[in-house]
Design a protein around this motif. Structure first.
Motif, mmCIF file in Angstrom:
data_model
loop_
_atom_site.group_PDB
_atom_site.id
_atom_site.type_symbol
_atom_site.label_atom_id
_atom_site.label_comp_id
_atom_site.label_asym_id
_atom_site.label_seq_id
_atom_site.Cartn_x
_atom_site.Cartn_y
_atom_site.Cartn_z
ATOM 1 N N GLN A 138 4.101 -11.587 -9.946
ATOM 2 C CA GLN A 138 4.406 -10.344 -10.673
ATOM 3 C C GLN A 138 3.895 -9.135 -9.898
ATOM 4 O O GLN A 138 3.009 -9.261 -9.054
ATOM 5 C CB GLN A 138 3.726 -10.374 -12.049
ATOM 6 N N GLU A 139 4.443 -7.968 -10.238
ATOM 7 C CA GLU A 139 3.973 -6.730 -9.630
ATOM 8 C C GLU A 139 2.491 -6.549 -9.989
ATOM 9 O O GLU A 139 2.088 -6.774 -11.136
ATOM 10 C CB GLU A 139 4.787 -5.546 -10.170
ATOM 11 N N ALA A 140 1.697 -6.154 -8.993
ATOM 12 C CA ALA A 140 0.256 -5.995 -9.252
ATOM 13 C C ALA A 140 -0.293 -4.850 -8.406
ATOM 14 O O ALA A 140 0.353 -4.381 -7.467
ATOM 15 C CB ALA A 140 -0.472 -7.302 -8.939
ATOM 16 N N TRP A 141 -1.492 -4.397 -8.788
ATOM 17 C CA TRP A 141 -2.141 -3.263 -8.125
ATOM 18 C C TRP A 141 -3.563 -3.648 -7.726
ATOM 19 O O TRP A 141 -4.299 -4.236 -8.531
ATOM 20 C CB TRP A 141 -2.215 -2.075 -9.082
ATOM 21 N N GLN A 168 -12.303 2.014 3.789
ATOM 22 C CA GLN A 168 -11.065 2.779 3.989
ATOM 23 C C GLN A 168 -10.152 2.053 4.987
ATOM 24 O O GLN A 168 -8.958 1.879 4.732
ATOM 25 C CB GLN A 168 -11.395 4.205 4.476
ATOM 26 N N SER A 169 -10.694 1.605 6.111
ATOM 27 C CA SER A 169 -9.831 0.943 7.101
ATOM 28 C C SER A 169 -9.336 -0.398 6.560
ATOM 29 O O SER A 169 -8.191 -0.795 6.815
ATOM 30 C CB SER A 169 -10.536 0.787 8.453
ATOM 31 N N PHE A 170 -10.161 -1.084 5.782
ATOM 32 C CA PHE A 170 -9.730 -2.338 5.163
ATOM 33 C C PHE A 170 -8.512 -2.088 4.258
ATOM 34 O O PHE A 170 -7.511 -2.807 4.318
ATOM 35 C CB PHE A 170 -10.885 -2.945 4.348
ATOM 36 N N SER A 171 -8.595 -1.036 3.436
ATOM 37 C CA SER A 171 -7.495 -0.751 2.501
ATOM 38 C C SER A 171 -6.219 -0.349 3.245
ATOM 39 O O SER A 171 -5.114 -0.713 2.830
ATOM 40 C CB SER A 171 -7.904 0.348 1.509
ATOM 41 N N HIS A 186 0.682 -3.344 -4.863
ATOM 42 C CA HIS A 186 0.391 -1.986 -4.398
ATOM 43 C C HIS A 186 -1.091 -1.875 -4.061
ATOM 44 O O HIS A 186 -1.932 -2.466 -4.741
ATOM 45 C CB HIS A 186 0.722 -0.979 -5.496
ATOM 46 N N VAL A 187 -1.382 -1.112 -3.030
ATOM 47 C CA VAL A 187 -2.791 -0.918 -2.637
ATOM 48 C C VAL A 187 -3.117 0.566 -2.688
ATOM 49 O O VAL A 187 -2.361 1.396 -2.169
ATOM 50 C CB VAL A 187 -3.046 -1.471 -1.210
ATOM 51 N N SER A 188 -4.240 0.884 -3.324
ATOM 52 C CA SER A 188 -4.706 2.276 -3.381
ATOM 53 C C SER A 188 -6.117 2.368 -2.826
ATOM 54 O O SER A 188 -6.929 1.454 -3.012
ATOM 55 C CB SER A 188 -4.761 2.779 -4.826
ATOM 56 N N SER A 189 -6.389 3.489 -2.170
ATOM 57 C CA SER A 189 -7.756 3.790 -1.764
ATOM 58 C C SER A 189 -8.249 4.915 -2.679
ATOM 59 O O SER A 189 -7.721 6.028 -2.629
ATOM 60 C CB SER A 189 -7.786 4.241 -0.306
ATOM 61 N N ILE A 190 -9.217 4.591 -3.498
ATOM 62 C CA ILE A 190 -9.753 5.605 -4.426
ATOM 63 C C ILE A 190 -10.859 6.380 -3.719
ATOM 64 O O ILE A 190 -11.800 5.790 -3.180
ATOM 65 C CB ILE A 190 -10.288 4.950 -5.716
ATOM 66 N N LYS A 245 0.209 5.556 -5.604
ATOM 67 C CA LYS A 245 -0.289 6.368 -4.502
ATOM 68 C C LYS A 245 -1.324 5.579 -3.713
ATOM 69 O O LYS A 245 -2.166 4.901 -4.315
ATOM 70 C CB LYS A 245 -0.941 7.650 -5.035
ATOM 71 N N PHE A 246 -1.255 5.673 -2.394
ATOM 72 C CA PHE A 246 -2.312 5.057 -1.582
ATOM 73 C C PHE A 246 -3.558 5.934 -1.640
ATOM 74 O O PHE A 246 -4.659 5.454 -1.862
ATOM 75 C CB PHE A 246 -1.868 4.866 -0.127
ATOM 76 N N TRP A 247 -3.386 7.234 -1.441
ATOM 77 C CA TRP A 247 -4.515 8.172 -1.483
ATOM 78 C C TRP A 247 -4.739 8.600 -2.929
ATOM 79 O O TRP A 247 -3.884 9.276 -3.506
ATOM 80 C CB TRP A 247 -4.208 9.413 -0.644
#
Ligand SMILES: NC(=O)c1ccc[n+]([C@@H]2O[C@H](COP(=O)([O-])OP(=O)(O)OC[C@H]3O[C@@H](n4cnc5c(N)ncnc54)[C@H](O)[C@@H]3O)[C@@H](O)[C@H]2O)c1
Length: 284
Positions: A138-141, A168-171, A186-190, A245-247
């Motif tokens: 399934q779609e995931a974040w 940050q570089s890992f994400s 989806h991957v986000s960097s908070i 959003k990634f950022w």
């Protein structure tokens, strides 16, 4: 209907270090938008308290005690959550600690804890959960906690800075791996700027060198005076994650200022230097 409700309502959220601070704020917001929240923290008491608050407000939440510095605990968490719920829509690798001190004065145990919680906790959160997410189909974040510190430097916060540059570089790499593997994850960097939490409280640094305790106090006072409200920051974070959003910045102007400084530093290949206001504050 908000974008968070549209994307996340009815799904399961797992948040590490959610017994206090930003993790607890995201957990409360996830509860508000209709997610079942698995509130995890190294402190059983704090995790249970936040889960209780979410349930008290009419939401759904479970509490679990998890020390993210131990990869096996993240495996156990992932196994138990997928066994119970079958899927996880949102994983927030949030747990992190601030460490203050000259690099050569920080005790071995504190160095190890900082690297293990802030870097390995994020990496092993992904390693433990993503295979289950892939299997669930399934779609995931996945959202990892970086910092404006990911784009700057700060002496005496060296241990922390190192970990946030790494996250940050890992994400960034993880984002591209999801694309390459054609996965619906989806991957986000908070990137929090300054959010009012207990991260700089004196008892959080009890095993740090005393020679630099004043630095923690200065950072504590700056956060107390100018930090963003936790609930407001958590709302911004969940909204932007839901927008894929990634950022994800709580205070974009702070992120931009740090990035601009970093670009100039790299372009000019200048020696590292502190902003004049920071120098005055730390040397006073
Ligand atoms: N507050 C800010 O302004 C700010 C800025 C940039 C980045 N961040 C990042 O946000 C994240 C959360 O920070 P915060 O300010 O909310 O901190 P906080 O100290 O208020 O809360 C951190 C929580 O993590 C838990 N924790 C500590 N060690 C743990 C471990 N080994 N396993 C599981 N849980 C553990 C603590 O018990 C606590 O409940 C961190 O990754 C931090 O680096 C915060």
């Amino acid at each position: 209907m908000t974008i968070e409700q549209e994307k996340f309502s009815g799904g399961v959220a797992v948040i590490t270090g959610a017994g206090a601070g930003i993790g607890s704020g995201i957990a409360r917001r996830a509860g508000e938008v209709g997610m079942t929240v698995v509130v995890t923290d190294i402190s059983a008491e704090r995790a249970e308290q936040v889960a209780e608050e979410i349930r008290g407000a009419g939401g759904k939440a479970d509490a679990m005690t998890v020390d993210v510095s131990k990869p096996a605990e993240l495996d156990r968490l992932a196994n138990e959550v997928f066994e119970k719920y079958g899927s996880v829509r949102l994983l927030v690798n949030n747990a992190g600690i601030e460490t203050i001190g000259y690099a050569w004065e920080i005790p071995v145990e504190r160095w190890e804890a900082t690297l293990n919680i802030n870097i390995h906790g994020v990496i092993h959160g992904v390693r433990a959960f993503v295979p289950h997410m892939i299997k669930a189909g399934q779609e995931a974040w996945v959202a990892n906690l970086a910092s404006i510190g990911s784009f700057g430097i700060m002496p005496v916060q060296t241990a922390y800075m190192v970990t946030k540059h790494a996250v940050q570089s890992f994400s960034e790499c993880l984002y591209l791996e999801m694309e390459l593997a054609k996965l619906p994850i989806h991957v986000s960097s908070i990137i929090p700027g300054q959010v009012k939490t207990s991260i700089f409280d004196a008892d959080a640094g009890k095993d740090e060198p005393t020679s630099t305790a004043r630095h923690r106090q200065i950072m504590h006072d700056i956060m107390k005076a100018g930090g963003m409200d936790l609930a407001a920051a958590s709302q911004v974070i969940l909204e932007q994650v839901a927008q894929n959003k990634f950022w994800v910045s709580t205070q974009p102007e702070m992120t931009e200022a740090l990035i601009e400084g970093r670009i100039a530093f790299l372009r000019d290949q200048a020696p590292p230097s502190l902003h004049e206001s920071a120098r005055q504050l730390l040397e006073a």
